[in-house]
Design an enzyme around this catalytic site. Structure first.
Site, PDB file in Angstrom:
ATOM      1  N   ARG A 193     -11.304  15.778   6.939  1.00 49.40           N
ATOM      2  CA  ARG A 193     -12.085  16.125   5.758  1.00 49.40           C
ATOM      3  C   ARG A 193     -13.468  16.611   6.174  1.00 49.40           C
ATOM      4  O   ARG A 193     -14.091  16.045   7.074  1.00 49.40           O
ATOM      5  CB  ARG A 193     -12.229  14.924   4.826  1.00 49.40           C
TER       6      ARG A 193
ATOM      7  N   LEU B 155     -15.602   3.449   9.610  1.00 49.58           N
ATOM      8  CA  LEU B 155     -15.332   4.693  10.334  1.00 49.58           C
ATOM      9  C   LEU B 155     -13.894   4.689  10.836  1.00 49.58           C
ATOM     10  O   LEU B 155     -13.559   4.021  11.802  1.00 49.58           O
ATOM     11  CB  LEU B 155     -16.299   4.850  11.511  1.00 49.58           C
TER      12      LEU B 155
ATOM     13  N   ARG C 127      -2.541  -2.088  -3.553  1.00 48.91           N
ATOM     14  CA  ARG C 127      -3.730  -1.264  -3.395  1.00 48.91           C
ATOM     15  C   ARG C 127      -3.609  -0.055  -4.322  1.00 48.91           C
ATOM     16  O   ARG C 127      -2.620   0.674  -4.289  1.00 48.91           O
ATOM     17  CB  ARG C 127      -3.868  -0.777  -1.958  1.00 48.91           C
TER      18      ARG C 127
ATOM     19  N   HIS D 165     -12.893   2.902  -0.343  1.00 48.86           N
ATOM     20  CA  HIS D 165     -12.939   1.883   0.721  1.00 48.86           C
ATOM     21  C   HIS D 165     -13.604   0.603   0.231  1.00 48.86           C
ATOM     22  O   HIS D 165     -14.082  -0.201   1.036  1.00 48.86           O
ATOM     23  CB  HIS D 165     -13.678   2.396   1.962  1.00 48.86           C
TER      24      HIS D 165
ATOM     25  N   GLU E 263      -8.135  -5.243   5.074  1.00 48.27           N
ATOM     26  CA  GLU E 263      -8.001  -4.901   3.661  1.00 48.27           C
ATOM     27  C   GLU E 263      -6.824  -5.620   3.012  1.00 48.27           C
ATOM     28  O   GLU E 263      -6.882  -5.992   1.838  1.00 48.27           O
ATOM     29  CB  GLU E 263      -7.860  -3.385   3.516  1.00 48.27           C
TER      30      GLU E 263
ATOM     31  N   ASN F 139       0.879  -1.181   0.000  1.00 50.81           N
ATOM     32  CA  ASN F 139       0.000   0.000   0.000  1.00 50.81           C
ATOM     33  C   ASN F 139       0.905   1.217   0.000  1.00 50.81           C
ATOM     34  O   ASN F 139       1.475   1.577   1.019  1.00 50.81           O
ATOM     35  CB  ASN F 139      -0.903  -0.019   1.243  1.00 50.81           C
TER      36      ASN F 139
END
Length: 404
Positions: free
Chosen positions: A242, A210, A92, A181, A385, A8
């Site tokens: 954000r 989250l 990723r 995501h 992930e 990643n």
């Protein structure tokens, strides 16, 4: 064993994890960061125990040098890659646009397409490409596979992904909702079906991912039908830094009245917004501590956060028609009883009831936190992930390299 290395990559760092695909267990993990700075940093953990962790500070000029540092860490601290049946490297990649609908083996043409999509993902895809090029140079004899955050959301219907702007302009500049995501939403929705021992195809699920970045996804029978992030990861929930949803006219107003530049507005919404703007801290743990201590500013920030999550839960309940299960995941979702309780408080009329005792219990395993009488089952499921990327990488190379 057969192993896959998952990478990643960011602009000045990359994380990695080596996974034994026979047992789906982590063999090693690490981080190489501060790439390009006078002194970089690397961390390597053999196995899952912190006792196996080693760290170094040294100059790391670029990602290629970073991969050399990683390979050296494997050689010195294990497991030795030369003694591991490394069959592929999974990457990723944040933005696949409307070109990549599934995990894809990386060729020179694929690499160029990922780079071209940097136009709509300037913060992410260039860094992903850097990692891909360095990894392909370091591991030239195994296939490399790109797993896209956006691929899971390619099942969104046009009504969900279309913005109401001039059609020609939207097409020319690739303006639409892509969602992000996706790897996590896919992993967690499938894990929820396995936990409940029910067919995925029968379930209507809302996944609440989250973390510092946060998104909601409506999953119908294993397919994403709507998600809160949009063309970029800025849309949707209030996040660590954000802003999430905002009236676009605010940007015009600040441009005219405050004289803010495009770069300043981007910084305001992406890096100075969210909980950092509302509570002075982007770390949810610190915001919660302040709220519990009686800080009204922190409590007001949490109220905004809860309000936004509830709004999306209600929206996606309506889009799905009914909901069987709601799943909390990622750093905040997995670890914050306060957020879980606040995000779903007052939704008893929709058949959503959280058991306070179950919600407060700490565990790293999948678990139910709803009451026995709750019509909607509420779960907490840790996301993984890296494992999902490894699984998709393995599936891809089995199709493209049948001898593996």
């Amino acid at each position: 064993m057969t192993a896959i290395l998952v990478v990643n990559s960011g602009s000045s760092s990359f994380k990695y994890q080596l996974i034994d695909m026979d047992t789906e267990t982590e063999l090693a993990s690490g981080l190489v960061e501060r790439i390009g700075e006078p002194i970089g940093h690397s961390r390597h953990t053999a196995g899952t125990s912190k006792g196996g962790r080693t760290e170094r500070d040294l100059p790391i000029m670029d990602h290629t040098a970073g991969f050399a540092v990683m390979i050296e860490a494997f050689a010195e601290h294990g497991p030795k890659l030369s003694e591991t049946n490394l069959i592929a490297v999974g990457h990723r990649v944040v933005q696949g646009g409307n070109r990549f609908f599934e995990p894809t083996e990386i060729t020179h043409l694929v690499e160029l397409n990922i780079e071209d999509l940097s136009e709509i993902a300037p913060l992410h895809n260039p860094a992903n490409v850097q990692g891909i090029r360095a990894a392909r140079a370091s591991f030239p004899n195994v296939p490399h596979v790109a797993v896209f955050d956006t691929a899971f959301h390619q099942t969104l219907p046009p009504a969900a992904y279309t913005y109401a702007i001039d059609r020609d302009i939207a097409t020319r500049y690739r303006v639409r909702k892509y969602g992000f995501h996706g790897t996590s939403h896919k992993f967690v929705s499938e894990a929820a079906a396995a936990y409940l021992d029910r067919p995925l195809a029968e379930l209507k699920t809302i996944v609440l991912h989250l973390g510092n970045g946060a998104s909601v996804c409506a999953v119908d029978g294993g397919e994403s039908i709507d998600t809160s992030m949009g063309m970029t990861p800025l849309q949707g929930l209030a996040m660590g830094t954000r802003s999430g949803d905002i009236d676009p006219a605010v940007i015009f107003h600040l441009r005219r009245r405050a004289g803010m530049t495009t770069a300043e507005l981007d910084d305001l919404l992406n890096r100075r917004g969210g909980m950092l703007a509302l509570a002075g801290n982007g770390d949810m743990r610190d915001v919660e501590d302040a709220a519990v201590a009686g800080d009204p500013v922190a409590q007001a920030a949490l109220d905004v956060y809860f309000h936004r999550v509830k709004g999306y839960v209600g929206n996606y309940y309506a889009q799905l028609g009914t909901v069987d299960v709601i799943v909390f995941t990622a750093g905040v979702g997995e670890n914050s009883p306060i957020v879980r309780a606040g995000a779903l408080a007052g939704l008893e009329g929709m058949g959503i009831e959280i058991d306070p005792v179950r919600n407060e219990a700490k565990s790293r395993t999948p678990r139910a936190i709803s009451t026995d009488n709750s019509r909607v089952t509420v779960l907490v499921i840790p996301t993984n992930e890296e494992l999902e990327i490894a699984r998709q990488t393995l599936g891809t190379i089995k199709r493209t390299h049948p001898s593996v």
